[in-house]
Design a protein around this motif. Sequence first.
Motif, PDB file in Angstrom:
ATOM      1  N   ASP A 162     -48.600  21.546 103.828  1.00 55.04           N
ATOM      2  CA  ASP A 162     -49.156  21.622 102.468  1.00 55.04           C
ATOM      3  C   ASP A 162     -48.986  20.277 101.751  1.00 55.04           C
ATOM      4  O   ASP A 162     -49.896  19.820 101.057  1.00 55.04           O
ATOM      5  CB  ASP A 162     -48.461  22.725 101.657  1.00 55.04           C
ATOM      6  CG  ASP A 162     -48.927  24.123 102.049  1.00 55.04           C
ATOM      7  OD1 ASP A 162     -49.967  24.245 102.724  1.00 55.04           O
ATOM      8  OD2 ASP A 162     -48.241  25.101 101.667  1.00 55.04           O
ATOM      9  N   HIS A 164     -51.642  17.904 102.990  1.00 54.81           N
ATOM     10  CA  HIS A 164     -52.964  18.254 102.442  1.00 54.81           C
ATOM     11  C   HIS A 164     -53.057  17.841 100.970  1.00 54.81           C
ATOM     12  O   HIS A 164     -54.079  17.339 100.521  1.00 54.81           O
ATOM     13  CB  HIS A 164     -53.236  19.755 102.594  1.00 54.81           C
ATOM     14  CG  HIS A 164     -53.458  20.183 104.016  1.00 54.81           C
ATOM     15  ND1 HIS A 164     -53.194  21.452 104.469  1.00 54.81           N
ATOM     16  CD2 HIS A 164     -53.933  19.502 105.092  1.00 54.81           C
ATOM     17  CE1 HIS A 164     -53.497  21.527 105.768  1.00 54.81           C
ATOM     18  NE2 HIS A 164     -53.942  20.358 106.159  1.00 54.81           N
ATOM     19  N   LEU A 190     -62.580  19.947 103.785  1.00 54.26           N
ATOM     20  CA  LEU A 190     -61.139  20.225 103.817  1.00 54.26           C
ATOM     21  C   LEU A 190     -60.824  21.660 103.411  1.00 54.26           C
ATOM     22  O   LEU A 190     -59.985  22.311 104.029  1.00 54.26           O
ATOM     23  CB  LEU A 190     -60.410  19.289 102.863  1.00 54.26           C
ATOM     24  CG  LEU A 190     -59.660  18.113 103.459  1.00 54.26           C
ATOM     25  CD1 LEU A 190     -58.924  17.371 102.346  1.00 54.26           C
ATOM     26  CD2 LEU A 190     -58.654  18.551 104.525  1.00 54.26           C
ATOM     27  N   HIS A 224     -52.381  12.444 109.490  1.00 51.39           N
ATOM     28  CA  HIS A 224     -52.165  13.885 109.290  1.00 51.39           C
ATOM     29  C   HIS A 224     -52.698  14.679 110.478  1.00 51.39           C
ATOM     30  O   HIS A 224     -52.042  15.594 110.978  1.00 51.39           O
ATOM     31  CB  HIS A 224     -52.823  14.363 107.993  1.00 51.39           C
ATOM     32  CG  HIS A 224     -52.993  15.852 107.954  1.00 51.39           C
ATOM     33  ND1 HIS A 224     -51.906  16.723 107.920  1.00 51.39           N
ATOM     34  CD2 HIS A 224     -54.106  16.646 108.004  1.00 51.39           C
ATOM     35  CE1 HIS A 224     -52.358  17.974 107.945  1.00 51.39           C
ATOM     36  NE2 HIS A 224     -53.680  17.955 107.994  1.00 51.39           N
ATOM     37  N   THR A 256     -55.506  10.398 106.648  1.00 48.38           N
ATOM     38  CA  THR A 256     -56.132  11.579 107.261  1.00 48.38           C
ATOM     39  C   THR A 256     -55.960  11.540 108.782  1.00 48.38           C
ATOM     40  O   THR A 256     -55.618  12.552 109.400  1.00 48.38           O
ATOM     41  CB  THR A 256     -57.627  11.657 106.864  1.00 48.38           C
ATOM     42  OG1 THR A 256     -57.713  11.636 105.436  1.00 48.38           O
ATOM     43  CG2 THR A 256     -58.277  12.924 107.377  1.00 48.38           C
ATOM     44  N   ASP A 280     -56.901  25.499 110.059  1.00 49.99           N
ATOM     45  CA  ASP A 280     -55.469  25.207 109.890  1.00 49.99           C
ATOM     46  C   ASP A 280     -54.662  26.495 109.739  1.00 49.99           C
ATOM     47  O   ASP A 280     -53.611  26.664 110.349  1.00 49.99           O
ATOM     48  CB  ASP A 280     -55.226  24.279 108.685  1.00 49.99           C
ATOM     49  CG  ASP A 280     -55.558  22.819 109.003  1.00 49.99           C
ATOM     50  OD1 ASP A 280     -55.908  22.520 110.163  1.00 49.99           O
ATOM     51  OD2 ASP A 280     -55.465  21.982 108.085  1.00 49.99           O
ATOM     52  N   ILE A 329     -58.919  23.897 106.024  1.00 55.59           N
ATOM     53  CA  ILE A 329     -57.572  24.403 105.731  1.00 55.59           C
ATOM     54  C   ILE A 329     -57.557  25.930 105.764  1.00 55.59           C
ATOM     55  O   ILE A 329     -56.684  26.547 106.376  1.00 55.59           O
ATOM     56  CB  ILE A 329     -57.083  23.891 104.348  1.00 55.59           C
ATOM     57  CG1 ILE A 329     -56.823  22.389 104.397  1.00 55.59           C
ATOM     58  CG2 ILE A 329     -55.821  24.645 103.902  1.00 55.59           C
ATOM     59  CD1 ILE A 329     -56.538  21.745 103.032  1.00 55.59           C
TER      60      ILE A 329
END
Length: 150
Positions: free
Chosen positions: A18, A21, A112, A57, A54, A120, A116
Amino acid sequence: MSYWVWDSSLSIGIDVIDGQHRRIVDYINDLHEAHSDHDHDKVTQILMGLVDYTVTHFAFEEDLMTQAGYPLSASHKKVHESFIAHIQNYKKEHEKGQDIARKLMSELQIWLTNHIKNEDRHYVPYANEVLGKKKSWLKKALGSFFGGGK
Ligand SMILES: [Fe+2]
Ligand SMILES: [Fe+2]
């Protein structure tokens, strides 16, 4: 005013992810501010940082999925790769002098949010197992991908 305000619907329930993100959301808000100020150099600087962060990540997430034996790792990685290629193209267009910030911000937000909430979120039960059992992995991975930061 922020372009994109983080809200709990974007949380996957794993703090370290989190946090990453949220950092991407911060980059997008910074990009919005620099673009509104017509600060070309700052837009360039933030774009570089955004792409770089990014990529890092994604690499972190891929390592976590591999550690977890997540069965959809390979296809998740492919989704990351094609998105990176997409934002690298935007970076190139920006370098050629085109004003791509607005389009990039809106695509990133949509992409995203979907990524997510779907891809994700799907690895969470697997990732939680690794984070619970292999505690040393997290410290090592944060160090090697982010140099100790997040
Ligand atoms: Fe992610
Ligand atoms: Fe992902």
